[in-house]
Scaffold this active site. Structure first.
Site, PDB file in Angstrom:
ATOM      1  CE  LYS A  56      -2.426  -6.865   2.064  1.00 34.52           C
ATOM      2  NZ  LYS A  56      -2.499  -5.570   1.344  1.00 34.52           N
ATOM      3  NE  ARG A  77      -8.683  -6.770   2.567  1.00 32.90           N
ATOM      4  CZ  ARG A  77      -7.715  -7.170   1.727  1.00 32.90           C
ATOM      5  NH1 ARG A  77      -7.110  -8.311   1.901  1.00 32.90           N
ATOM      6  NH2 ARG A  77      -7.360  -6.400   0.744  1.00 32.90           N
ATOM      7  NE  ARG A 119      -0.778  -5.498  -8.477  1.00 36.33           N
ATOM      8  CZ  ARG A 119      -1.234  -5.837  -7.293  1.00 36.33           C
ATOM      9  NH1 ARG A 119      -0.488  -6.560  -6.484  1.00 36.33           N
ATOM     10  NH2 ARG A 119      -2.412  -5.436  -6.889  1.00 36.33           N
ATOM     11  NE  ARG A 138      -5.191  -7.807  -7.746  1.00 38.92           N
ATOM     12  CZ  ARG A 138      -4.897  -7.701  -6.463  1.00 38.92           C
ATOM     13  NH1 ARG A 138      -3.796  -8.263  -5.999  1.00 38.92           N
ATOM     14  NH2 ARG A 138      -5.677  -7.041  -5.645  1.00 38.92           N
ATOM     15  NE  ARG A 144      -7.378  -3.194  -4.527  1.00 38.81           N
ATOM     16  CZ  ARG A 144      -6.333  -3.348  -5.346  1.00 38.81           C
ATOM     17  NH1 ARG A 144      -6.396  -2.897  -6.589  1.00 38.81           N
ATOM     18  NH2 ARG A 144      -5.247  -3.944  -4.908  1.00 38.81           N
TER      19      ARG A 144
HETATM   20  P1  AP5 Z   1       2.040  -6.364  -3.442  1.00 40.30           P
HETATM   21  O1  AP5 Z   1       3.108  -7.101  -2.750  1.00 40.30           O
HETATM   22  O2  AP5 Z   1       1.177  -7.076  -4.407  1.00 40.30           O
HETATM   23  O3  AP5 Z   1       1.132  -5.563  -2.389  1.00 40.30           O
HETATM   24  P2  AP5 Z   1      -0.137  -6.080  -1.573  1.00 40.30           P
HETATM   25  O4  AP5 Z   1      -0.130  -5.371  -0.284  1.00 40.30           O
HETATM   26  O5  AP5 Z   1      -0.163  -7.574  -1.569  1.00 40.30           O
HETATM   27  O6  AP5 Z   1      -1.247  -5.464  -2.523  1.00 40.30           O
HETATM   28  P3  AP5 Z   1      -2.614  -6.111  -3.075  1.00 40.30           P
HETATM   29  O7  AP5 Z   1      -2.966  -5.429  -4.337  1.00 40.30           O
HETATM   30  O8  AP5 Z   1      -2.561  -7.596  -3.099  1.00 40.30           O
HETATM   31  O9  AP5 Z   1      -3.560  -5.610  -1.973  1.00 40.30           O
HETATM   32  P4  AP5 Z   1      -5.024  -5.860  -1.635  1.00 40.30           P
HETATM   33  O10 AP5 Z   1      -4.994  -5.958  -0.176  1.00 40.30           O
HETATM   34  O11 AP5 Z   1      -5.906  -4.824  -2.226  1.00 40.30           O
HETATM   35  O12 AP5 Z   1      -5.411  -7.201  -2.447  1.00 40.30           O
HETATM   36  P5  AP5 Z   1      -5.939  -8.618  -2.016  1.00 40.30           P
HETATM   37  O13 AP5 Z   1      -5.548  -9.549  -3.069  1.00 40.30           O
HETATM   38  O14 AP5 Z   1      -5.572  -8.941  -0.613  1.00 40.30           O
HETATM   39  O15 AP5 Z   1       2.737  -5.105  -4.165  1.00 40.30           O
HETATM   40  C1  AP5 Z   1       2.001  -4.260  -5.020  1.00 40.30           C
HETATM   41  C2  AP5 Z   1       2.925  -3.797  -6.166  1.00 40.30           C
HETATM   42  O16 AP5 Z   1       3.973  -2.997  -5.632  1.00 40.30           O
HETATM   43  C3  AP5 Z   1       3.619  -4.954  -6.916  1.00 40.30           C
HETATM   44  O17 AP5 Z   1       3.714  -4.641  -8.260  1.00 40.30           O
HETATM   45  C4  AP5 Z   1       5.017  -5.010  -6.251  1.00 40.30           C
HETATM   46  O18 AP5 Z   1       6.000  -5.489  -7.126  1.00 40.30           O
HETATM   47  C5  AP5 Z   1       5.246  -3.546  -5.904  1.00 40.30           C
HETATM   48  N1  AP5 Z   1       6.067  -3.375  -4.694  1.00 40.30           N
HETATM   49  C6  AP5 Z   1       5.993  -4.075  -3.540  1.00 40.30           C
HETATM   50  N2  AP5 Z   1       6.874  -3.616  -2.631  1.00 40.30           N
HETATM   51  C7  AP5 Z   1       7.519  -2.570  -3.221  1.00 40.30           C
HETATM   52  C8  AP5 Z   1       8.541  -1.684  -2.770  1.00 40.30           C
HETATM   53  N3  AP5 Z   1       9.082  -1.772  -1.544  1.00 40.30           N
HETATM   54  N4  AP5 Z   1       8.953  -0.718  -3.622  1.00 40.30           N
HETATM   55  C9  AP5 Z   1       8.418  -0.603  -4.879  1.00 40.30           C
HETATM   56  N5  AP5 Z   1       7.445  -1.433  -5.354  1.00 40.30           N
HETATM   57  C10 AP5 Z   1       7.000  -2.406  -4.534  1.00 40.30           C
HETATM   58  O19 AP5 Z   1      -7.512  -8.401  -2.036  1.00 40.30           O
HETATM   59  C11 AP5 Z   1      -8.222  -8.197  -3.248  1.00 40.30           C
HETATM   60  C12 AP5 Z   1      -9.717  -8.124  -2.976  1.00 40.30           C
HETATM   61  O20 AP5 Z   1     -10.168  -9.386  -2.467  1.00 40.30           O
HETATM   62  C13 AP5 Z   1     -10.153  -7.091  -1.921  1.00 40.30           C
HETATM   63  O21 AP5 Z   1     -10.360  -5.813  -2.490  1.00 40.30           O
HETATM   64  C14 AP5 Z   1     -11.461  -7.712  -1.433  1.00 40.30           C
HETATM   65  O22 AP5 Z   1     -12.520  -7.484  -2.319  1.00 40.30           O
HETATM   66  C15 AP5 Z   1     -11.144  -9.202  -1.445  1.00 40.30           C
HETATM   67  N6  AP5 Z   1     -10.561  -9.682  -0.164  1.00 40.30           N
HETATM   68  C16 AP5 Z   1      -9.327 -10.211   0.035  1.00 40.30           C
HETATM   69  N7  AP5 Z   1      -9.152 -10.565   1.319  1.00 40.30           N
HETATM   70  C17 AP5 Z   1     -10.306 -10.244   1.959  1.00 40.30           C
HETATM   71  C18 AP5 Z   1     -10.733 -10.348   3.309  1.00 40.30           C
HETATM   72  N8  AP5 Z   1      -9.937 -10.866   4.279  1.00 40.30           N
HETATM   73  N9  AP5 Z   1     -11.977  -9.910   3.613  1.00 40.30           N
HETATM   74  C19 AP5 Z   1     -12.809  -9.407   2.660  1.00 40.30           C
HETATM   75  N10 AP5 Z   1     -12.467  -9.267   1.368  1.00 40.30           N
HETATM   76  C20 AP5 Z   1     -11.216  -9.692   1.018  1.00 40.30           C
HETATM   77 MG    MG Z   2      -1.561  -9.040  -2.201  1.00 39.01          MG
END
Ligand code: AP5
Ligand code: MG
Length: 195
Positions: A14, A89, A128, A134, A145
């Site tokens: 994402k 979410r 990562r 992180r 997660r």
């Molecule tokens: P990346 O692009 O970072 O993937 P992502 O989907 O953004 O993954 P996140 O770790 O950010 O997901 P998340 O949803 O758990 O975290 P968030 O910050 O939203 O890619 C991941 C890795 O893969 C990178 O190293 C990248 O380079 C690599 N990659 C990407 N594409 C690739 C490809 N095609 N091939 C190979 N490698 C690739 O949330 C964190 C926490 O915050 C949650 O657990 C929760 O506690 C809280 N939170 C956030 N939003 C909410 C909400 N709306 N409601 C409640 N709690 C929330």
């Molecule tokens: Mg993300």
């Protein structure tokens, strides 16, 4: 305005794809994960409250994230549109987003759901974790997660499917291949909107 939701499990790409979409289409990026990490870093009361959920891989309570989104939308009226990354979410968050957008005379044009097999998600996040700093990129928390995603977030796709706004995309190719698929989806919608 053209508003997109980028949806998918942890590690589906994402954040990575959001950056490319911003460059090509000039949308305003809102990532609730990034906003929450900023608050944790500054040790604000909101950050302190959110951190215990994030550290265990659980979703932060709806009222906290909905409040944050409301504020961001107010601060950025107008513009070409928003890209919502990691929000909504839960179904309650989706309903709240609809209300907030109606108040701003706009709506969601599409939810792009990135589909990636579970093993690949874990590989990406563990990789990562070696460099990201992180605290939630470790084995046990990654499991949690993904579990939270399956239980609470996946149903949000149905909410948008019922409105005819769901677009599933293979996120298991290279970063550029995935972006190519996203681009053709967005371009089709933009063409429809202007024809
Ligand atoms: P990346 O692009 O970072 O993937 P992502 O989907 O953004 O993954 P996140 O770790 O950010 O997901 P998340 O949803 O758990 O975290 P968030 O910050 O939203 O890619 C991941 C890795 O893969 C990178 O190293 C990248 O380079 C690599 N990659 C990407 N594409 C690739 C490809 N095609 N091939 C190979 N490698 C690739 O949330 C964190 C926490 O915050 C949650 O657990 C929760 O506690 C809280 N939170 C956030 N939003 C909410 C909400 N709306 N409601 C409640 N709690 C929330
Ligand atoms: Mg993300």
């Amino acid at each position: 305005m053209f508003n997109i939701i980028l949806f998918g499990p942890p590690g589906s790409g994402k954040g990575t794809q959001s950056e490319k979409i911003i460059q090509s289409y000039g949308l305003y990026h809102i990532s609730t994960g990034e906003l929450l990490r900023e608050q944790v870093c500054k040790a604000t009361p909101l950050g302190i409250e959110a951190q215990r959920f994030m550290d265990s891989g659980e979703l932060v309570p709806d009222d906290i994230v909905i409040g944050m989104i409301g504020k961001k939308l107010e601060e950025n009226p107008g513009g070409k549109g928003f890209i919502f990354d990691g929000f909504p979410r839960t179904t309650s968050q989706a309903e709240a987003l609809d209300e907030l957008l109606v108040r701003n005379n706009t709506s969601i044009q599409t939810l792009i759901a990135l589909e990636v097999p579970q093993d690949e998600l874990k590989n990406r996040l563990i990789l990562r974790g070696k460099v990201s700093g992180r605290s939630d990129d470790n084995d046990e928390v990654i499991e949690n997660r993904i579990k939270e995603y399956r239980n609470k977030t996946e149903p949000v796709a149905n909410y948008y499917q019922e409105k005819g706004l769901l677009s599933r995309i293979n996120g298991n190719g290279t970063i550029d291949e995935t972006f190519g698929l996203i681009q053709s989806e967005i371009n089709q919608l933009l063409e429809k909107a202007t024809s």
